[in-house]
Design a protein around this motif. Structure first.
Motif, PDB file in Angstrom:
ATOM      1  N   LYS A 260       0.864  -1.184   0.000  1.00 38.11           N
ATOM      2  CA  LYS A 260       0.000   0.000   0.000  1.00 38.11           C
ATOM      3  C   LYS A 260       0.891   1.220   0.000  1.00 38.11           C
ATOM      4  CE  LYS A 260      -4.079  -1.715   2.399  1.00 38.11           C
ATOM      5  NZ  LYS A 260      -4.989  -1.472   3.521  1.00 38.11           N
ATOM      6  N   GLU A 261       0.712   2.066  -1.000  1.00 34.68           N
ATOM      7  CA  GLU A 261       1.558   3.244  -1.093  1.00 34.68           C
ATOM      8  C   GLU A 261       1.244   4.209   0.037  1.00 34.68           C
ATOM      9  OE1 GLU A 261       3.472   5.258  -4.922  1.00 34.68           O
ATOM     10  OE2 GLU A 261       1.336   5.631  -4.753  1.00 34.68           O
ATOM     11  N   THR A 262       2.275   4.911   0.514  1.00 33.27           N
ATOM     12  CA  THR A 262       2.090   5.821   1.655  1.00 33.27           C
ATOM     13  C   THR A 262       2.307   7.273   1.249  1.00 33.27           C
ATOM     14  OG1 THR A 262       4.400   5.536   2.307  1.00 33.27           O
ATOM     15  CG2 THR A 262       2.801   4.076   3.332  1.00 33.27           C
ATOM     16  N   LEU A 263       2.063   7.574  -0.014  1.00 42.72           N
ATOM     17  CA  LEU A 263       2.352   8.914  -0.509  1.00 42.72           C
ATOM     18  C   LEU A 263       1.326   9.949  -0.050  1.00 42.72           C
ATOM     19  CD1 LEU A 263       4.430  10.351  -2.225  1.00 42.72           C
ATOM     20  CD2 LEU A 263       3.237   9.551  -4.268  1.00 42.72           C
ATOM     21  N   TYR A 264       0.092   9.517   0.127  1.00 48.34           N
ATOM     22  CA  TYR A 264      -0.967  10.454   0.525  1.00 48.34           C
ATOM     23  C   TYR A 264      -1.763   9.853   1.677  1.00 48.34           C
ATOM     24  CZ  TYR A 264       0.148  11.672  -4.298  1.00 48.34           C
ATOM     25  OH  TYR A 264       0.814  11.968  -5.445  1.00 48.34           O
ATOM     26  N   ASP A 265      -2.395  10.734   2.434  1.00 50.93           N
ATOM     27  CA  ASP A 265      -3.138  10.249   3.594  1.00 50.93           C
ATOM     28  C   ASP A 265      -4.509   9.701   3.225  1.00 50.93           C
ATOM     29  OD1 ASP A 265      -3.581   9.923   6.450  1.00 50.93           O
ATOM     30  OD2 ASP A 265      -5.088  11.490   6.195  1.00 50.93           O
ATOM     31  N   ALA A 266      -5.219  10.419   2.373  1.00 54.53           N
ATOM     32  CA  ALA A 266      -6.630  10.079   2.187  1.00 54.53           C
ATOM     33  C   ALA A 266      -6.884   9.066   1.075  1.00 54.53           C
ATOM     34  CB  ALA A 266      -7.439  11.353   1.918  1.00 54.53           C
ATOM     35  N   VAL A 267      -5.884   8.872   0.205  1.00 51.66           N
ATOM     36  CA  VAL A 267      -6.023   7.888  -0.873  1.00 51.66           C
ATOM     37  C   VAL A 267      -4.725   7.110  -0.977  1.00 51.66           C
ATOM     38  CG1 VAL A 267      -7.672   9.180  -2.288  1.00 51.66           C
ATOM     39  CG2 VAL A 267      -5.223   9.576  -2.578  1.00 51.66           C
ATOM     40  N   CYS A 268      -4.809   5.878  -1.486  1.00 53.08           N
ATOM     41  CA  CYS A 268      -3.566   5.156  -1.747  1.00 53.08           C
ATOM     42  C   CYS A 268      -3.796   4.088  -2.787  1.00 53.08           C
ATOM     43  CB  CYS A 268      -2.972   4.559  -0.482  1.00 53.08           C
ATOM     44  SG  CYS A 268      -3.597   2.961   0.009  1.00 53.08           S
TER      45      CYS A 268
ATOM     46  N   ASP B 146      10.686   3.205   0.374  1.00 52.63           N
ATOM     47  CA  ASP B 146      10.009   3.912   1.465  1.00 52.63           C
ATOM     48  C   ASP B 146       8.519   4.084   1.202  1.00 52.63           C
ATOM     49  OD1 ASP B 146      12.454   4.091   2.696  1.00 52.63           O
ATOM     50  OD2 ASP B 146      12.868   6.110   1.966  1.00 52.63           O
TER      51      ASP B 146
ATOM     52  N   ILE C 248       6.862   4.093  -1.592  1.00 48.44           N
ATOM     53  CA  ILE C 248       6.444   4.813  -2.800  1.00 48.44           C
ATOM     54  C   ILE C 248       6.922   4.044  -4.036  1.00 48.44           C
ATOM     55  CG2 ILE C 248       6.617   6.973  -4.090  1.00 48.44           C
ATOM     56  CD1 ILE C 248       7.062   8.396  -1.433  1.00 48.44           C
TER      57      ILE C 248
ATOM     58  N   PHE D 108      -1.890  15.900  -7.453  1.00 47.47           N
ATOM     59  CA  PHE D 108      -1.782  15.729  -6.002  1.00 47.47           C
ATOM     60  C   PHE D 108      -0.658  16.549  -5.373  1.00 47.47           C
ATOM     61  CE2 PHE D 108      -3.752  11.371  -6.750  1.00 47.47           C
ATOM     62  CZ  PHE D 108      -4.964  11.712  -6.185  1.00 47.47           C
TER      63      PHE D 108
END
Lengths: 387, 294
Positions: free
Chosen positions: B5-13, B47, B49, B197
Motif C-alpha cells: 500500500k503506497e504511503t504517498l498520501y493520507d486520504a487515498v492510496c 520507502d 512509494i 496531487f
C-alpha cells in the motif's frame, strides 16, 4: 517514619498453588539469570481482544512508547492492530517488522522538520498538532498528510496528566481548523488524551460529547469535513488487583460513541491497559540487613531499572513473595547506591531469605521503557512466553 | 506482506498485490522492495512509494531522455543524476553520444537493479561510453561546476521524491551548480511529480529554475503507476530554439535515430508541452494562501 506501604502483596497464604508459580519462575531464573521481565503474549492478546469487545468499531493503535519491544510489536501486528508512534526510534522498530506507515499515527504534537521528513519517509501520513506554529511546519508536506488537532480535556483522576503539556483548548478549535484550511492543510479530525490511568470514563465521555459537537459545527461550513475522532488512551491497568472490568469501564464511552455519525472513524491509543498485565518482573533478594527497626532487602532490580515507573509513571506495582507467616515492617531497595532507589518503604511482609524471589505484577507499561543505565548495572532481560 | 500500500498520501492510496518478492532490504530509515505484480511486472518501491514498474517505465524514461536529446539535436555529452535502475541510461545510449556520466549515490542500487530489474538497463551499464560515478548527485555537480571539464549538453535529474535520499536534488544550490555544469546551449530536465496531487512541487521547481534559465517550462506525460494523472517534467535551457523545434525537424532527427519507441514520437514531443489548465493554474497560486495563514 514514612506511611505504611499498603500496595497489594501476595504471600504464600493468598495464592492458590504458589509452589507451581515459584517453580516456574525459578526455572526461568535458572535458565536466563536474574533479574527478568517475563512477557506473556497470551495476556496481551487477551487484553487486546477484551478492549476490542469493549469498544466495538474503534481502531486500536498500540502506544509503542509504553513498551517499545520487538516481540510486543509482533503480537500487535498479528492481531491487526495499529501503532501510535512518536519518534524515529519507534519507526525503526516497526520497520524491522515491515509494518506499513499506513498502520500508524504520529502523535507527537511537537516535531522538528527532520522528524516530520523521517516520519513521511517511514510512511506515516497522520500527524497530530495543537497550535499554529506546528501547523505551519506542515505546510511543505500538506499534499501528503492528514492532521488531527489535539484538544485538551483534563481528568482530575488521571495518575498521569497528559493535558497539561499538550492540547489546545476547546475554544481554539474552530479558529485553528480555519487557519489550517487557509494554509492548505487538511485537519481530518480531533484527538484528545484525558490522561493515563484514570479511575473512570467520565472525562472520556465529556470529551467525546464536546468533540462531537465541535466537529458537527465545523462540518456545517468546512471545505473538507472532519471525520476522525481519536479518543486517546487512559484505560487503566489493574494495579490494585481489584478485578478491574474493561467492559464496565468502557460502557459510558460506548454510549457516547454510539451518538456519532456512523461514517466517522474512531480510533484509540491504548498502551498501559494492553501491556501492563502482560509483563511480570522477577527479582532476587541479593542482600538483607536490619537497620533502624526495619528489615531491609536489597534486590537486583529497582527504581533505576524495571521499577522506574514508580518514579516517572507514579505507578505502584503489586508484589508477590513466596513466604508466609508473621509480617515485619520491611524496606525493599534496589541495587544502586542511591537512597531514592527504594521499591517499597515500610511494607509489612513475611521474612525473606537471601536468594528469595520478589515478583512484581502489572509491570509491562512504562517500566523497561524508562529504565536507566545508572551504576552500569545490567538490565532485566525480557523473556517471552506463548509468542 | 502480501500487498503493498503506497504511503504517498493520507486520504487515498494505491495498493498492489505482491505476487512474488524478489528483493527486500531494510536499513535504518530505508525500505526497498522489488516484487512481481501480475499487471505491472516487476515493481520497485522505496520507502512506501512506487519508483518504477516494468509495464509503464517506458513512458517515463522515453519522455525524460528523448525529449531533451532530440530537441537539442546534437547532444554528445550527457549527465544523468540518479536513475540507478538503468532505464534512463538505456534510452540515452540509443543516441549517437560521445559520453554519458551517471551519478548514483549507491552502488548497491545499480547492482540490485542489474540483477532484479534487468530489463531496465538491458545491458546499458556495459556501454563503453558510460562513466558511472558513485557519489551524491549534489557533491558531483558542485565539484564538476568548478572543474573546468567539458560541460554537458543534456542533464537529466532522475531523482526520487523531494523527501528522502534525493532531497538535496530539490534545493536551490543543486539547481545552480547543475546550471554551471551545463553547456551554453544545453538542456536540463528533471522529474517533477504528479501535480494533480503535488502542486507544491511544481511551484517550488518553477521558483528555483525560472531565475536560472531564459526558458523554463514544464512538459508532461501520464505514467499510470505514478498515480494521479499527468506527471510533469521540468525543462530549463537558455537555448530557446530547443524548446519548440519544428515538427519536421523532430521527425527528421527521430527517423535518423532509427529507434523504436512505445510512447515517444515527434507529435507527442510537441504536444507534451501543452499543459492542462489545472496545471497552468497551479503555477500561479493565489497569494492569500501560505503567507496569510493567520
Amino acid at each position: 517514619m514514612s506511611a505504611l506501604d499498603n500496595r497489594p502483596l501476595l504471600t504464600l497464604e493468598s495464592v492458590d498453588q504458589p509452589e507451581q508459580q515459584l517453580a516456574h519462575y525459578q526455572q526461568l531464573l535458572k535458565q536466563h539469570g536474574s533479574p527478568l521481565l517475563v512477557f506473556d503474549a497470551n495476556v496481551l492478546r487477551n487484553k487486546f481482544e477484551s478492549l476490542q469487545k469493549a469498544l466495538p468499531g474503534v481502531d486500536l493503535y498500540y502506544a509503542v512508547k509504553a513498551h517499545p519491544d520487538s516481540h510486543i510489536v509482533s503480537v500487535i501486528d498479528a492481531l491487526g492492530g495499529g501503532f501510535d508512534i512518536a519518534s524515529a526510534g519507534e519507526m525503526d522498530l516497526l520497520l524491522k517488522h515491515k509494518i506499513s506507515g499506513r498502520r500508524t499515527i504520529h502523535t507527537h504534537p511537537i516535531k522538528k522538520d527532520q522528524e516530520i521528513r523521517d516520519a513521511l519517509r517511514f510512511g506515516a501520513t497522520t500527524f497530530v498538532v495543537d497550535n499554529l506554529y506546528e501547523l505551519k511546519k506542515l505546510v511543505n508536506y500538506r499534499s501528503r498528510i492528514g492532521v488531527l488537532l489535539r484538544v485538551s480535556f483534563r481528568s482530575e483522576s488521571a495518575k498521569v496528566d497528559l493535558s497539561k503539556k499538550f492540547g489546545c483548548s476547546p475554544d481554539e478549535v474552530i479558529e485553528l481548523v480555519s487557519a489550517a484550511e487557509k494554509l492548505g492543510i487538511h485537519i481530518k479530525g480531533l484527538s484528545f488524551h484525558v490522561g493515563s490511568q484514570v479511575d473512570n470514563a467520565a472525562k472520556h465521555v465529556e470529551a467525546v460529547h464536546a468533540c462531537h459537537s465541535l466537529m458537527e459545527q465545523i462540518n456545517l461550513s468546512a471545505d473538507k469535513p472532519l471525520s476522525v475522532l481519536d479518543i486517546g488512551g487512559g484505560f487503566p491497568a489493574d494495579y490494585a488487583l481489584a478485578g478491574f472490568d474493561i467492559q464496565t469501564f468502557c460502557a459510558p464511552i460506548r454510549d457516547a460513541l454510539s451518538a456519532l455519525p456512523s461514517d466517522w472513524h474512531i480510533i484509540a491509543e491504548p498502551g498501559r491497559y494492553l501491556i501492563a498485565p502482560a509483563v511480570t518482573s522477577i527479582t532476587t533478594v541479593a542482600g538483607k540487613s536490619h537497620r533502624n527497626g526495619f528489615v531491609w532487602y536489597y534486590l537486583d532490580d529497582g527504581i533505576y531499572g524495571s521499577y522506574s515507573g514508580q518514579l516517572f509513571d507514579h505507578a505502584v506495582y503489586p508484589l508477590q513473595v513466596f513466604r508466609g507467616g508473621e509480617k515485619h515492617a520491611s524496606i525493599i531497595a534496589g541495587p544502586t547506591c542511591d537512597s531514592i532507589d527504594v521499591v517499597a518503604e515500610n511494607i509489612l511482609m513475611p521474612s525473606l531469605e537471601i536468594g528469595d524471589l520478589i515478583v512484581g505484577h502489572q509491570m509491562g507499561a512504562y517500566t523497561a521503557a524508562t529504565k536507566t543505565r545508572f551504576n552500569s548495572l545490567p538490565d532485566a532481560k525480557l523473556i517471552v512466553e506463548n509468542l | 506482506m502480501k500487498h503493498f500500500k503506497e504511503t504517498l498520501y493520507d486520504a487515498v492510496c494505491q495498493e498492489y498485490r505482491i505476487d512474488k518478492m524478489y528483493f527486500e532490504s531494510k536499513t535504518s530509515h530505508q525500505h526497498l522492495m522489488i516484487f512481481h505484480n501480475a499487471q505491472l511486472g516487476r515493481v520497485m518501491t522505496l520507502d512506501g512509494i512506487v519508483q518504477t514498474t516494468e509495464a509503464d517505465e517506458f513512458i517515463y524514461h522515453e519522455m525524460l531522455a528523448h525529449v531533451p536529446m532530440l530537441a537539442h539535436g546534437n547532444a554528445k555529452r550527457i549527465l544523468i543524476i540518479g536513475g540507478g535502475d538503468g532505464g534512463m541510461l538505456r534510452e540515452v545510449v540509443k543516441h549517437p553520444i560521445d559520453h554519458v556520466t551517471q551519478v548514483e549515490i549507491d552502488q548497491s542500487v545499480v547492482d540490485m537493479a542489474i540483477e532484479f530489474l534487468p530489463k531496465h538497463s538491458n545491458g546499458a551499464y556495459q556501454d563503453p561510453r558510460l562513466n558511472l560515478v558513485i557519489d551524491d548527485g549534489f557533491n558531483f555537480v558542485k565539484n564538476f561546476a568548478n572543474s573546468g571539464e567539458a560541460k554537458f549538453d543534456v542533464i537529466i535529474s532522475d531523482s526520487t521524491d523531494p523527501i528522502g535520499p534525493g532531497e538535496v536534488l530539490f534545493t536551490d544550490d543543486f539547481y545552480q551548480y547543475a546550471k554551471q555544469c551545463l553547456a551554453d546551449d544545453g538542456v536540463m530536465v528533471t522529474q517533477n511529480g504528479v501535480p494533480f496531487f503535488q502542486a507544491d512541487e511544481l511551484q517550488n521547481t518553477q521558483q528555483r529554475m525560472s531565475s536560472l534559465y531564459s526558458d523554463m517550462r514544464f512538459y508532461c506525460a501520464p505514467v499510470p503507476s505514478y498515480y494521479g494523472g499527468f506527471m510533469t517534467f521540468a525543462w530549463g535551457t537558455d537555448n530557446t530554439g530547443a524548446s519548440a523545434p519544428e515538427l519536421s525537424v523532430l521527425q527528421q532527427r527521430f527517423s535518423a535515430l532509427g529507434i523504436k519507441t512505445r510512447y515517444y514520437n515527434p507529435a507527442i514531443h510537441g504536444a507534451s508541452f501543452a499543459l492542462p489548465q489545472y496545471v497552468i493554474d497551479s503555477l500561479t497560486p493565489s497569494t492569500d494562501n501560505i503567507e496569510n495563514g493567520q
